[in-house]
Design a protein around this motif. Sequence first.
Motif, PDB file in Angstrom:
ATOM      1  N   ASP A 140      -3.538  21.060   2.470  1.00 35.69           N
ATOM      2  CA  ASP A 140      -4.443  21.720   1.522  1.00 35.69           C
ATOM      3  C   ASP A 140      -3.708  21.880   0.183  1.00 35.69           C
ATOM      4  O   ASP A 140      -3.314  20.893  -0.386  1.00 35.69           O
ATOM      5  CB  ASP A 140      -4.938  23.075   2.079  1.00 35.69           C
ATOM      6  CG  ASP A 140      -5.577  22.897   3.459  1.00 35.69           C
ATOM      7  OD1 ASP A 140      -6.193  21.834   3.680  1.00 35.69           O
ATOM      8  OD2 ASP A 140      -5.425  23.784   4.317  1.00 35.69           O
ATOM      9  N   HIS A 141      -3.482  23.139  -0.241  1.00 33.26           N
ATOM     10  CA  HIS A 141      -2.763  23.322  -1.515  1.00 33.26           C
ATOM     11  C   HIS A 141      -1.377  23.898  -1.296  1.00 33.26           C
ATOM     12  O   HIS A 141      -0.740  24.368  -2.231  1.00 33.26           O
ATOM     13  CB  HIS A 141      -3.583  24.206  -2.463  1.00 33.26           C
ATOM     14  CG  HIS A 141      -4.892  23.590  -2.821  1.00 33.26           C
ATOM     15  ND1 HIS A 141      -4.976  22.484  -3.639  1.00 33.26           N
ATOM     16  CD2 HIS A 141      -6.153  23.878  -2.422  1.00 33.26           C
ATOM     17  CE1 HIS A 141      -6.255  22.136  -3.742  1.00 33.26           C
ATOM     18  NE2 HIS A 141      -6.984  22.964  -3.014  1.00 33.26           N
ATOM     19  N   ARG A 175      -1.345  24.425  11.275  1.00 33.81           N
ATOM     20  CA  ARG A 175      -1.259  23.306  10.354  1.00 33.81           C
ATOM     21  C   ARG A 175       0.173  22.797  10.217  1.00 33.81           C
ATOM     22  O   ARG A 175       0.409  21.682   9.797  1.00 33.81           O
ATOM     23  CB  ARG A 175      -1.770  23.715   8.967  1.00 33.81           C
ATOM     24  CG  ARG A 175      -3.178  24.293   8.960  1.00 33.81           C
ATOM     25  CD  ARG A 175      -3.546  24.808   7.587  1.00 33.81           C
ATOM     26  NE  ARG A 175      -2.494  25.693   7.058  1.00 33.81           N
ATOM     27  CZ  ARG A 175      -2.293  25.938   5.770  1.00 33.81           C
ATOM     28  NH1 ARG A 175      -3.061  25.394   4.860  1.00 33.81           N
ATOM     29  NH2 ARG A 175      -1.324  26.745   5.382  1.00 33.81           N
ATOM     30  N   TRP A 199      -0.153  20.183  -6.758  1.00 40.73           N
ATOM     31  CA  TRP A 199      -0.888  20.526  -5.538  1.00 40.73           C
ATOM     32  C   TRP A 199      -1.930  21.594  -5.808  1.00 40.73           C
ATOM     33  O   TRP A 199      -2.441  22.238  -4.902  1.00 40.73           O
ATOM     34  CB  TRP A 199       0.110  20.989  -4.454  1.00 40.73           C
ATOM     35  CG  TRP A 199       1.351  20.168  -4.551  1.00 40.73           C
ATOM     36  CD1 TRP A 199       1.469  18.860  -4.152  1.00 40.73           C
ATOM     37  CD2 TRP A 199       2.591  20.527  -5.178  1.00 40.73           C
ATOM     38  NE1 TRP A 199       2.712  18.392  -4.493  1.00 40.73           N
ATOM     39  CE2 TRP A 199       3.427  19.383  -5.116  1.00 40.73           C
ATOM     40  CE3 TRP A 199       3.081  21.681  -5.787  1.00 40.73           C
ATOM     41  CZ2 TRP A 199       4.728  19.380  -5.645  1.00 40.73           C
ATOM     42  CZ3 TRP A 199       4.363  21.679  -6.309  1.00 40.73           C
ATOM     43  CH2 TRP A 199       5.172  20.545  -6.243  1.00 40.73           C
TER      44      TRP A 199
END
Length: 481
Positions: A140-141, A175, A199
Amino acid sequence: MRELKVYNTLTRRKETFVPVTPGQVKMYVCGITPYNHSHMGNARPFVTWDVIKRYLEHLGYEVTHIQNFTDVDDKIINAANGEGVTWDTISNRYIASYFEVMDALHIHRADKYPRVSEHMPEIIHMVQTLIDKGYAYVIDHDVYYSVEKFADYGKLSGRSLDDMMAGARIEVDDRKHNPMDFALWKGAKPGEPSWDSPWGPGRPGWHIECSAMSNKYLGDTFDFHGGGSDLIFPHHENEIAQSEAYTGKKPMVKYWLHNGFITINSEKMSKSLNNFFLVKDVLEHYSPDALRYFLISNHYRSPLDFSDERLEEMTRSLERLGTSIDNVLELLAMPAGAKSDTSAQLLADAKKIEEDFEEAMCDDFNTALASAAMFELARKVNIYKDAVLNKNVPVDSSVVSEVKRIFKTMTDILGILEDRWNGNKGEASNKDYNDLMDLILEVRQECRAQKQYALADAIRDKLAALGITVEDSPQGARWKK
Ligand SMILES: [Zn+2]
């Protein structure tokens, strides 16, 4: 140069110190997260490293000292949200408070105090490089460091990945590739400060700042890295993983030094036990010298127990030491006489004690043994003064001058009783000092008003001899020490 031995956490043994560059020492000390006033646990490493730095300089090294401020952090953000102010209001306030108490403790300032918020380009560059080299991954970020990719992970704390997972409290995050993987970059959440990055907006994880800043200011391999022993894992372990993967060189740091904890009445200091002392509060009851002397009264790696009795004991010990300093100064002010066996003996004793002091400091900065040597010298001085006063021994001023040099070198390295050598007996507070200076300048101004310029100049010159500069300006006179 004298051989210096230091206990290296990385190798778990005492080693002979050999600098990366001859004659130079580069050291990095982990600084504070400024979200509150500094507490006693903060003061110990900074006084310890101040003494280490003073001693290295005494040995003739040119020391570069870098110490960061973690000014972007959850605790700062929480404090800011709690007060309804910006995060930098909080960090600036407690950075100012840090300097106030650490200056009071006579800690020499570092060459640079880099802040996280001022090093985002360096941090982002390091994170991107770790991704490019395959040591980090983006989800993701967020960006995580992959501990399995770094073969040496665990070398500082001496634990394998399996041991760590068994002993750690790990946040469950499916994750991550490995539960021990740690954040290099965190995607922005609402209500938090953020910086742009490849990101997306976000902020750095905790560990990356020290890798980025130490690399920027001290290079790929430097001499010393210090901090409390609570930082060994995960903070310093992660710093090694980041830095050595980034540079492709090892070691990042030749000597890792860690100081022990402070306990209070034998219990570990913690907020929940309500025995969490702020340095500024302790300084309301005890002098900065007494607190500083307490902090170096044990070897830096040993635990240190705080109690009122102990601080009172330190205050009394310092007073005894101060009296011996006064004796040296008084002996120097007496008319000089002939040589004598008593004087020759004092000189021989002082030289032997100087050697003991140096030996203790060269043995992993053993300040406890070094100060025992210093007290022995104080005792010899007192005996000599007694002989001068009561047994008609003449004062050999060349011997006393040499004793003064040795004695003052010791107190200067330990950073105590600096004013006493100027004949300042009481420990005046800064306020007393400022008030007194205002009074002197007022008197001098009155001299000038009455055209007594010679007297006004004499006051200025006498102040200059004490290291105080007076500058006259249209707004009146100002002074600085
Ligand atoms: Zn650090």
